[in-house]
Design a protein around this motif. Structure first.
Motif, PDB file in Angstrom:
ATOM      1  N   THR A   1       0.832  -1.204   0.000  1.00 49.93           N
ATOM      2  CA  THR A   1       0.000   0.000   0.000  1.00 49.93           C
ATOM      3  C   THR A   1       0.866   1.253   0.000  1.00 49.93           C
ATOM      4  O   THR A   1       0.595   2.213  -0.735  1.00 49.93           O
ATOM      5  CB  THR A   1      -0.946   0.002   1.209  1.00 49.93           C
ATOM      6  N   LEU A   2       1.921   1.248   0.798  1.00 47.12           N
ATOM      7  CA  LEU A   2       2.826   2.392   0.854  1.00 47.12           C
ATOM      8  C   LEU A   2       3.480   2.629  -0.506  1.00 47.12           C
ATOM      9  O   LEU A   2       3.557   3.771  -0.969  1.00 47.12           O
ATOM     10  CB  LEU A   2       3.884   2.170   1.936  1.00 47.12           C
ATOM     11  N   ALA A   3       3.921   1.563  -1.152  1.00 48.95           N
ATOM     12  CA  ALA A   3       4.536   1.705  -2.477  1.00 48.95           C
ATOM     13  C   ALA A   3       3.562   2.344  -3.462  1.00 48.95           C
ATOM     14  O   ALA A   3       3.932   3.254  -4.212  1.00 48.95           O
ATOM     15  CB  ALA A   3       4.998   0.349  -2.993  1.00 48.95           C
ATOM     16  N   TYR A   4       2.305   1.905  -3.445  1.00 46.43           N
ATOM     17  CA  TYR A   4       1.326   2.457  -4.371  1.00 46.43           C
ATOM     18  C   TYR A   4       0.971   3.906  -4.032  1.00 46.43           C
ATOM     19  O   TYR A   4       0.790   4.732  -4.932  1.00 46.43           O
ATOM     20  CB  TYR A   4       0.076   1.582  -4.431  1.00 46.43           C
ATOM     21  N   LEU A   5       0.881   4.227  -2.743  1.00 40.93           N
ATOM     22  CA  LEU A   5       0.630   5.613  -2.345  1.00 40.93           C
ATOM     23  C   LEU A   5       1.759   6.528  -2.807  1.00 40.93           C
ATOM     24  O   LEU A   5       1.520   7.617  -3.341  1.00 40.93           O
ATOM     25  CB  LEU A   5       0.475   5.725  -0.830  1.00 40.93           C
ATOM     26  N   LEU A   6       2.988   6.077  -2.585  1.00 39.82           N
ATOM     27  CA  LEU A   6       4.145   6.877  -2.994  1.00 39.82           C
ATOM     28  C   LEU A   6       4.178   7.053  -4.510  1.00 39.82           C
ATOM     29  O   LEU A   6       4.486   8.136  -5.010  1.00 39.82           O
ATOM     30  CB  LEU A   6       5.432   6.226  -2.486  1.00 39.82           C
ATOM     31  N   HIS A   7       3.856   5.997  -5.235  1.00 38.57           N
ATOM     32  CA  HIS A   7       3.827   6.089  -6.693  1.00 38.57           C
ATOM     33  C   HIS A   7       2.784   7.109  -7.140  1.00 38.57           C
ATOM     34  O   HIS A   7       3.040   7.935  -8.021  1.00 38.57           O
ATOM     35  CB  HIS A   7       3.540   4.718  -7.309  1.00 38.57           C
ATOM     36  N   ASP A   8       1.608   7.068  -6.511  1.00 38.51           N
ATOM     37  CA  ASP A   8       0.545   8.027  -6.851  1.00 38.51           C
ATOM     38  C   ASP A   8       0.947   9.466  -6.548  1.00 38.51           C
ATOM     39  O   ASP A   8       0.432  10.397  -7.160  1.00 38.51           O
ATOM     40  CB  ASP A   8      -0.742   7.694  -6.103  1.00 38.51           C
ATOM     41  N   GLU A   9       1.879   9.639  -5.600  1.00 39.43           N
ATOM     42  CA  GLU A   9       2.381  10.979  -5.248  1.00 39.43           C
ATOM     43  C   GLU A   9       3.599  11.360  -6.091  1.00 39.43           C
ATOM     44  O   GLU A   9       4.255  12.352  -5.814  1.00 39.43           O
ATOM     45  CB  GLU A   9       2.758  11.017  -3.773  1.00 39.43           C
ATOM     46  N   ASN A  10       3.903  10.544  -7.095  1.00 38.16           N
ATOM     47  CA  ASN A  10       5.061  10.756  -7.974  1.00 38.16           C
ATOM     48  C   ASN A  10       6.387  10.668  -7.227  1.00 38.16           C
ATOM     49  O   ASN A  10       7.381  11.269  -7.644  1.00 38.16           O
ATOM     50  CB  ASN A  10       4.960  12.080  -8.725  1.00 38.16           C
ATOM     51  N   LYS A  11       6.414   9.941  -6.146  1.00 41.33           N
ATOM     52  CA  LYS A  11       7.647   9.686  -5.399  1.00 41.33           C
ATOM     53  C   LYS A  11       8.170   8.313  -5.829  1.00 41.33           C
ATOM     54  O   LYS A  11       8.151   7.343  -5.084  1.00 41.33           O
ATOM     55  CB  LYS A  11       7.382   9.751  -3.897  1.00 41.33           C
ATOM     56  N   PHE A  12       8.615   8.272  -7.081  1.00 39.52           N
ATOM     57  CA  PHE A  12       8.923   7.011  -7.739  1.00 39.52           C
ATOM     58  C   PHE A  12      10.091   6.263  -7.107  1.00 39.52           C
ATOM     59  O   PHE A  12      10.058   5.038  -6.996  1.00 39.52           O
ATOM     60  CB  PHE A  12       9.164   7.236  -9.229  1.00 39.52           C
ATOM     61  N   GLU A  13      11.123   6.974  -6.702  1.00 44.02           N
ATOM     62  CA  GLU A  13      12.279   6.293  -6.105  1.00 44.02           C
ATOM     63  C   GLU A  13      11.913   5.649  -4.770  1.00 44.02           C
ATOM     64  O   GLU A  13      12.350   4.534  -4.481  1.00 44.02           O
ATOM     65  CB  GLU A  13      13.459   7.253  -5.949  1.00 44.02           C
ATOM     66  N   GLU A  14      11.131   6.344  -3.965  1.00 42.89           N
ATOM     67  CA  GLU A  14      10.691   5.767  -2.694  1.00 42.89           C
ATOM     68  C   GLU A  14       9.782   4.572  -2.931  1.00 42.89           C
ATOM     69  O   GLU A  14       9.889   3.551  -2.252  1.00 42.89           O
ATOM     70  CB  GLU A  14       9.955   6.813  -1.856  1.00 42.89           C
ATOM     71  N   ALA A  15       8.882   4.699  -3.891  1.00 43.00           N
ATOM     72  CA  ALA A  15       7.990   3.590  -4.228  1.00 43.00           C
ATOM     73  C   ALA A  15       8.792   2.386  -4.699  1.00 43.00           C
ATOM     74  O   ALA A  15       8.520   1.251  -4.303  1.00 43.00           O
ATOM     75  CB  ALA A  15       6.999   4.018  -5.304  1.00 43.00           C
ATOM     76  N   LYS A  16       9.798   2.663  -5.526  1.00 45.62           N
ATOM     77  CA  LYS A  16      10.621   1.583  -6.066  1.00 45.62           C
ATOM     78  C   LYS A  16      11.351   0.838  -4.949  1.00 45.62           C
ATOM     79  O   LYS A  16      11.494  -0.377  -4.999  1.00 45.62           O
ATOM     80  CB  LYS A  16      11.604   2.144  -7.098  1.00 45.62           C
ATOM     81  N   LYS A  17      11.772   1.555  -3.927  1.00 47.71           N
ATOM     82  CA  LYS A  17      12.448   0.923  -2.786  1.00 47.71           C
ATOM     83  C   LYS A  17      11.556  -0.136  -2.151  1.00 47.71           C
ATOM     84  O   LYS A  17      11.979  -1.262  -1.903  1.00 47.71           O
ATOM     85  CB  LYS A  17      12.832   1.987  -1.761  1.00 47.71           C
ATOM     86  N   TRP A  18      10.287   0.215  -1.918  1.00 43.26           N
ATOM     87  CA  TRP A  18       9.363  -0.728  -1.282  1.00 43.26           C
ATOM     88  C   TRP A  18       8.993  -1.857  -2.231  1.00 43.26           C
ATOM     89  O   TRP A  18       8.869  -3.013  -1.818  1.00 43.26           O
ATOM     90  CB  TRP A  18       8.129   0.006  -0.775  1.00 43.26           C
ATOM     91  N   LEU A  19       8.822  -1.547  -3.506  1.00 42.27           N
ATOM     92  CA  LEU A  19       8.522  -2.603  -4.476  1.00 42.27           C
ATOM     93  C   LEU A  19       9.669  -3.599  -4.572  1.00 42.27           C
ATOM     94  O   LEU A  19       9.442  -4.808  -4.668  1.00 42.27           O
ATOM     95  CB  LEU A  19       8.234  -2.001  -5.854  1.00 42.27           C
TER      96      LEU A  19
ATOM     97  N   MET B   1       7.122  -2.689 -14.278  1.00 40.07           N
ATOM     98  CA  MET B   1       6.438  -1.591 -14.967  1.00 40.07           C
ATOM     99  C   MET B   1       7.114  -0.257 -14.693  1.00 40.07           C
ATOM    100  O   MET B   1       7.302   0.547 -15.606  1.00 40.07           O
ATOM    101  CB  MET B   1       4.966  -1.530 -14.551  1.00 40.07           C
ATOM    102  N   GLN B   2       7.501  -0.046 -13.445  1.00 38.89           N
ATOM    103  CA  GLN B   2       8.160   1.216 -13.122  1.00 38.89           C
ATOM    104  C   GLN B   2       9.498   1.319 -13.847  1.00 38.89           C
ATOM    105  O   GLN B   2       9.834   2.368 -14.399  1.00 38.89           O
ATOM    106  CB  GLN B   2       8.351   1.362 -11.610  1.00 38.89           C
TER     107      GLN B   2
END
Length: 92
Positions: free
Chosen positions: A26-44, A61-62
């Protein structure tokens, strides 16, 4: 009841840091939606390394969107080998 997404995110972060899979996702998807791609990628990446098939696909995909095709293909292949049809489509 939580007042907003930012407040919820605090709890997702706490749970994710304790390796709670759903919170990490959920955190990864929230961060992705906020355009915080590097943080999202860390969790993914953490999820994918734990064998989470959907995370492998999302990470792929990212990476694909970042034009990192060779690394994206590796994650798509891993997810496809585990039976994820969407990943099979990306490999084809």
């Amino acid at each position: 009841m939580l007042k907003n997404i930012e407040e919820a995110k605090i709890f997702y972060i706490k749970a994710a840091e304790k390796d709670h899979i759903d919170a990490m996702r959920t955190l990864a998807y929230l961060l992705h939606d906020e355009n915080k791609f590097e943080e999202a990628k860390k969790w993914l990446l953490l999820l994918a390394e734990k064998g989470e098939i959907e995370a492998m696909h999302s990470l792929g995909m990212q990476l694909y969107e970042e034009k990192n095709i060779s690394e994206a293909k590796e994650w798509f292949l891993l997810a496809a080998e585990k039976g994820l049809v969407e990943a099979m489509f990306m490999v084809a």
